[in-house]
Enzyme design. Structure first.
Site, short mmCIF file in Angstrom:
data_model
loop_
_atom_site.label_atom_id
_atom_site.label_comp_id
_atom_site.label_asym_id
_atom_site.label_seq_id
_atom_site.Cartn_x
_atom_site.Cartn_y
_atom_site.Cartn_z
N PHE A 243 11.45 -2.19 16.32
CA PHE A 243 10.40 -3.07 15.78
C PHE A 243 10.88 -4.52 15.68
CE2 PHE A 243 8.66 -4.34 11.38
CZ PHE A 243 7.65 -5.12 11.92
N ILE A 244 11.92 -4.74 14.92
CA ILE A 244 12.37 -6.13 14.70
C ILE A 244 13.07 -6.65 15.96
CG2 ILE A 244 13.83 -7.65 13.29
CD1 ILE A 244 13.21 -5.80 10.89
N ALA B 129 20.78 -2.90 15.52
CA ALA B 129 20.72 -1.45 15.70
C ALA B 129 21.17 -0.76 14.42
CB ALA B 129 21.61 -1.02 16.86
N TYR C 174 22.52 4.71 3.15
CA TYR C 174 21.97 3.60 3.94
C TYR C 174 22.33 2.26 3.29
CZ TYR C 174 18.45 0.39 5.79
OH TYR C 174 17.82 -0.69 6.35
N ASN D 71 10.35 -6.44 2.71
CA ASN D 71 9.46 -5.48 3.38
C ASN D 71 8.77 -6.11 4.59
OD1 ASN D 71 9.89 -4.57 0.49
ND2 ASN D 71 8.90 -2.78 1.35
N VAL E 122 5.23 0.97 4.50
CA VAL E 122 3.93 1.40 3.98
C VAL E 122 2.76 0.79 4.76
CG1 VAL E 122 3.92 -0.37 2.16
CG2 VAL E 122 2.56 1.68 1.89
C1 UD1 Z 1 12.06 -0.30 1.26
C2 UD1 Z 1 12.72 0.35 2.45
C3 UD1 Z 1 13.72 1.35 1.96
C4 UD1 Z 1 14.70 0.71 0.99
C5 UD1 Z 1 13.93 0.03 -0.13
C6 UD1 Z 1 14.87 -0.74 -1.06
C7 UD1 Z 1 11.18 0.36 4.30
C8 UD1 Z 1 10.24 1.17 5.10
N1 UD1 Z 1 11.74 1.01 3.26
O1 UD1 Z 1 11.39 0.70 0.54
O2 UD1 Z 1 14.41 1.81 3.08
O3 UD1 Z 1 15.51 1.67 0.40
O4 UD1 Z 1 13.02 -0.90 0.44
O5 UD1 Z 1 14.63 -2.05 -1.17
O6 UD1 Z 1 11.45 -0.78 4.58
N2 UD1 Z 1 3.88 4.06 -0.35
C9 UD1 Z 1 2.65 4.67 -0.52
N3 UD1 Z 1 2.15 5.46 0.47
C10 UD1 Z 1 2.84 5.68 1.64
C11 UD1 Z 1 4.10 5.05 1.81
C12 UD1 Z 1 4.59 4.25 0.79
O7 UD1 Z 1 2.01 4.50 -1.57
O8 UD1 Z 1 2.34 6.40 2.50
C13 UD1 Z 1 4.40 3.20 -1.42
C14 UD1 Z 1 5.78 3.57 -1.85
O9 UD1 Z 1 5.77 4.58 -2.80
C15 UD1 Z 1 6.30 2.25 -2.38
C16 UD1 Z 1 5.58 1.20 -1.54
O10 UD1 Z 1 4.49 1.87 -0.94
O11 UD1 Z 1 5.95 2.11 -3.74
C17 UD1 Z 1 6.44 0.60 -0.47
O12 UD1 Z 1 7.02 1.64 0.26
P1 UD1 Z 1 7.98 1.41 1.55
O13 UD1 Z 1 7.21 0.71 2.59
O14 UD1 Z 1 8.61 2.71 1.87
O15 UD1 Z 1 9.03 0.33 1.06
P2 UD1 Z 1 10.07 0.33 -0.16
O16 UD1 Z 1 9.76 1.36 -1.18
O17 UD1 Z 1 10.13 -1.08 -0.64
#
Ligand code: UD1
Length: 308
Positions: A12-13, A78, A147, A176, A191
């Site tokens: 992606f990036i 990577a 990680y 994010n 997300v």
């Molecule tokens: C991100 C990183 C993760 C890292 C974390 C620490 C990504 C994808 N994930 O997680 O690897 O450990 O930062 O800073 O970059 N959510 C929903 N529905 C969904 C998916 C997610 O409600 O289907 C919510 C999650 O519960 C969360 C929020 O959306 O509260 C963001 O989720 P996500 O995109 O996984 O990012 P991080 O939690 O910030």
């Protein structure tokens, strides 16, 4: 001609970075990607791009490539990007996320390779779930997963090794990131890619928790702009920079934005919070701003381009 290596350049990036780098006719780009997460179709068609379907853990290959090509810029992107995967396979992911970095550094040092800048991509995950906000580069480091531990170690290797052996290096901690080409396949994907995919497939989207959790969502174009800027700025060396927008947006606010832009209702299901998730995160970006780079996409501007 500028010779550039992008590891993870089909991801992606990485591939979004390549899309931008290729616009400069002086750039010649080499991509290494084992296609474990990246896709071949992400790579633009150009005679100025060489693609090797190889792992960064293939040390013999990497050493030969670095010695033969003498890259000016290396973007080491990577990684096994899935936190869940790192918890399942800590030993394997350690090889990809840490040892590959040390191998690149050792190859540069042992062969006295004349690189202009090596950029390493770290993550906001290094801050863990300490409640202090916004996250500054000097905030408490509390990596909670293999990680995050490997990202922090790699980042420190890159910076301190660079100082010790006089190799020009820089590191970034991504918040994010969202944008086209982000793979929505895993439940642990970003997300916004999952939300977009649910809409595209006409499925309902599950919000974990009350949706009031917020993040610092940064559009891919700003991420690409930031990393190129940090790589080409001679003063940005042996330092780590948060790459975010400095703004927080709740998941509920993002969903509203999606609805407004698409002019349709999205079917939402609120379910239990996800174990281990942090509630709030956003970056302080004063250090990034002090280098002369400013993110330009607000969340609504970024989403407009993303959803176009
Ligand atoms: C991100 C990183 C993760 C890292 C974390 C620490 C990504 C994808 N994930 O997680 O690897 O450990 O930062 O800073 O970059 N959510 C929903 N529905 C969904 C998916 C997610 O409600 O289907 C919510 C999650 O519960 C969360 C929020 O959306 O509260 C963001 O989720 P996500 O995109 O996984 O990012 P991080 O939690 O910030």
């Amino acid at each position: 001609m500028k010779k550039i290596l992008v590891t993870g350049g089909a991801g992606f990036i990485g591939s979004s970075l390549v899309d931008e780098l290729i616009k400069d006719k002086d750039n010649v780009i080499t991509i290494i990607d084992d296609l474990s997460m990246g896709k071949r179709e992400n790579i633009p068609n150009s005679e100025k791009i060489s693609f090797y379907e190889k792992s960064v853990c293939d040390y013999k290959f990497m050493e030969e490539l670095l010695i033969n090509e003498k890259f000016e810029y290396i973007y080491h992107l990577a990684a096994v990007a899935s936190v869940a995967d790192s918890i399942e396979r800590p030993s394997y992911t350690h090889k990809v996320n840490l040892e590959s970095t040390l191998n690149i550094l050792e190859t540069i040092r042992e062969n006295d390779l004349p690189i202009t800048k090596l950029l390493f991509s770290s993550s906001a995950a290094v801050y863990g779930n300490d409640p202090a906000l916004p996250k500054k580069e000097t905030s408490l480091i509390k990596p909670m997963t293999p990680y995050a531990i490997d990202k922090f170690s790699s980042e420190q290797f890159v910076l301190r090794y660079g100082e010790l052996y006089d190799i020009q290096t820089v590191a970034v901690r991504f918040f994010n990131v969202y944008g086209p080409k982000q793979n929505p396949k895993s439940p642990y994907s970003g997300v916004l890619s999952i939300l977009k995919d649910s809409i595209d497939k006409d499925r309902s989207f599950k919000v974990f928790g009350d949706g009031e959790q917020y993040r610092d969502f940064i559009f891919i174009n700003d991420v690409v702009g930031a990393i190129i800027h940090l790589a080409v700025s001679p003063k940005c060396v042996h330092e780590v920079y948060n790459v975010g927008t400095g703004k927080k947006t709740s998941l509920n606010a993002v969903i509203k934005n999606f609805q407004k832009i698409l002019n349709s209702n999205i079917s939402i299901e609120y379910v239990e919070s996800r174990t281990g998730d942090i509630k709030y995160s956003y970056a302080e970006i004063d250090k990034l701003l002090s280098t002369g780079f400013k993110p330009v996409y607000s969340i609504s501007q970024g989403l407009k381009v993303y959803l176009k």
